[in-house]
Design a protein around this motif. Structure first.
Motif, PDB file in Angstrom:
ATOM      1  N   ALA A  44      -6.422  -3.447  -3.637  1.00 49.65           N
ATOM      2  CA  ALA A  44      -6.673  -2.359  -2.686  1.00 49.65           C
ATOM      3  C   ALA A  44      -5.687  -1.222  -2.883  1.00 49.65           C
ATOM      4  O   ALA A  44      -6.051  -0.034  -2.791  1.00 49.65           O
ATOM      5  CB  ALA A  44      -6.590  -2.878  -1.248  1.00 49.65           C
TER       6      ALA A  44
ATOM      7  N   ALA B  84      -6.771   0.760  -5.959  1.00 48.48           N
ATOM      8  CA  ALA B  84      -7.960   1.558  -5.683  1.00 48.48           C
ATOM      9  C   ALA B  84      -7.627   2.798  -4.855  1.00 48.48           C
ATOM     10  O   ALA B  84      -8.165   3.884  -5.089  1.00 48.48           O
ATOM     11  CB  ALA B  84      -9.006   0.710  -4.965  1.00 48.48           C
ATOM     12  N   ALA B  85      -6.724   2.638  -3.885  1.00 46.92           N
ATOM     13  CA  ALA B  85      -6.378   3.754  -2.993  1.00 46.92           C
ATOM     14  C   ALA B  85      -5.479   4.776  -3.669  1.00 46.92           C
ATOM     15  O   ALA B  85      -5.594   5.983  -3.411  1.00 46.92           O
ATOM     16  CB  ALA B  85      -5.710   3.215  -1.731  1.00 46.92           C
TER      17      ALA B  85
ATOM     18  N   ALA C 142       0.831  -1.208   0.000  1.00 48.77           N
ATOM     19  CA  ALA C 142       0.000   0.000   0.000  1.00 48.77           C
ATOM     20  C   ALA C 142       0.863   1.255   0.000  1.00 48.77           C
ATOM     21  O   ALA C 142       0.608   2.201  -0.759  1.00 48.77           O
ATOM     22  CB  ALA C 142      -0.933  -0.003   1.204  1.00 48.77           C
TER      23      ALA C 142
ATOM     24  N   GLU D  25      -2.513  -7.930  -2.259  1.00 49.00           N
ATOM     25  CA  GLU D  25      -2.740  -6.564  -1.789  1.00 49.00           C
ATOM     26  C   GLU D  25      -2.858  -5.554  -2.923  1.00 49.00           C
ATOM     27  O   GLU D  25      -3.172  -4.380  -2.691  1.00 49.00           O
ATOM     28  CB  GLU D  25      -1.605  -6.146  -0.853  1.00 49.00           C
ATOM     29  CG  GLU D  25      -1.437  -7.030   0.370  1.00 49.00           C
ATOM     30  CD  GLU D  25      -0.250  -6.598   1.219  1.00 49.00           C
ATOM     31  OE1 GLU D  25      -0.193  -5.416   1.597  1.00 49.00           O
ATOM     32  OE2 GLU D  25       0.629  -7.442   1.485  1.00 49.00           O
TER      33      GLU D  25
END
Length: 286
Positions: free
Chosen positions: A51, A54-55, A21, A48
């Motif tokens: 996500a 998308a972030a 992330a 991962e």
């Protein structure tokens, strides 16, 4: 089509210092449109990616940097858009490499500890994720934390040198076998930094030609460890064989000076990667 494409990066799932992330958030701040996650011999970080995409709004290309070995020379091959199933030949070979690397790390720590203040606990304290395979970069970080080395590069240039007294080899398949396994897993194979000066020697041209004959799809021409003459020579080889030409930062977070986006891949080359892949794995779009 996206313009800023970096096809080589690492997370804490191998030897990077940033989680997936955080890696993609840094990619957003670096104005990247696409980033390939290419951890060493593992697809653990792939789960991962949705996500993170998308972030961050940064598209992700799932990949791996696969370890190979030829006559004691370390060779790396980027495997892009492969089938992640561990039952493939590629998955089996990577599992063997990971297991061997774990044993090798413990033995190297034992050897180093005879001459320097270092324990296995010092090394494991540098590991961010439970699934991370401990390797030389984590030993380097422990040496830096102890004040024995100034940084990772200094540790690799001295105590962890591949021709030093503490070096222990580990299992890795031949580059030709890796290329064949990537092809069988429906992926695209790219010779990673074949002119890397940090390994002490460039990848021999005879070996590169053998890899091309085995079905190598491309060459990572633009990389910080390639000087201008090396880039020109590698580009000529790639063009002569109609191979893909890629570029990547080989970003490891704070572990190396490499910065996201410092070397990029042309949009047309990304399209060719996607066209060649047959695995069903594809670019993850925001």
């Amino acid at each position: 089509m996206s313009d800023r494409i970096d096809l080589h990066s690492h997370s804490t799932c191998s030897d990077g210092t940033e989680g997936v992330a955080d890696l993609f958030e840094q990619a957003r701040r670096s104005r990247l449109d696409v980033l390939a996650l290419t951890d060493h011999d593992t697809v653990d970080g792939w789960a991962e990616l949705p996500a993170a995409v998308a972030a961050s709004g940064v598209a992700a290309l799932p990949g791996i940097e696969v370890s190979a070995e030829h006559e004691s020379l370390s060779v790396h091959v980027l495997a892009l858009l492969v089938d992640p199933d561990e039952s493939t030949v590629l998955g089996e070979e990577m599992a063997l490499s990971r297991a061997s690397r774990r044993d090798r790390a413990r033995r190297m720590v034992e050897l180093i500890a005879a001459d320097h203040p270092l324990t296995w606990e010092d090394v494991t304290a540098q590991v961010a994720g439970e699934q991370t395979v401990i390797g030389r970069p984590h030993i380097a970080d422990a040496l830096v934390a102890a004040g024995t080395a100034e940084n990772r590069s200094a540790a690799f240039g001295s105590i962890l040198s591949s021709d030093g007294p503490y070096y222990v080899p580990y299992y890795a398949p031949s580059p030709v076998r890796v290329i064949e396994a990537i092809r069988a897993a429906g992926g695209v194979s790219i010779a990673a930094h074949p002119g890397s000066l940090t390994r002490g020697a460039n990848l021999p041209i005879e070996l590169l030609e053998a890899m091309i004959a085995a079905g190598l799809d491309g060459i990572e021409v633009d990389h910080r460890e390639h000087e201008a003459p090396e880039r020109a020579a590698l580009r000529e080889i790639a063009e002569r064989h109609d191979l893909l030409i890629t570029g990547g930062s080989d970003f490891h977070g704070t572990g190396k000076p490499n910065q996201l986006g410092e070397n990029l891949t042309a949009p047309r080359m990304l399209e060719r990667v996607r066209e060649r892949a047959t695995s069903g794995t594809d670019l993850l779009l925001p």
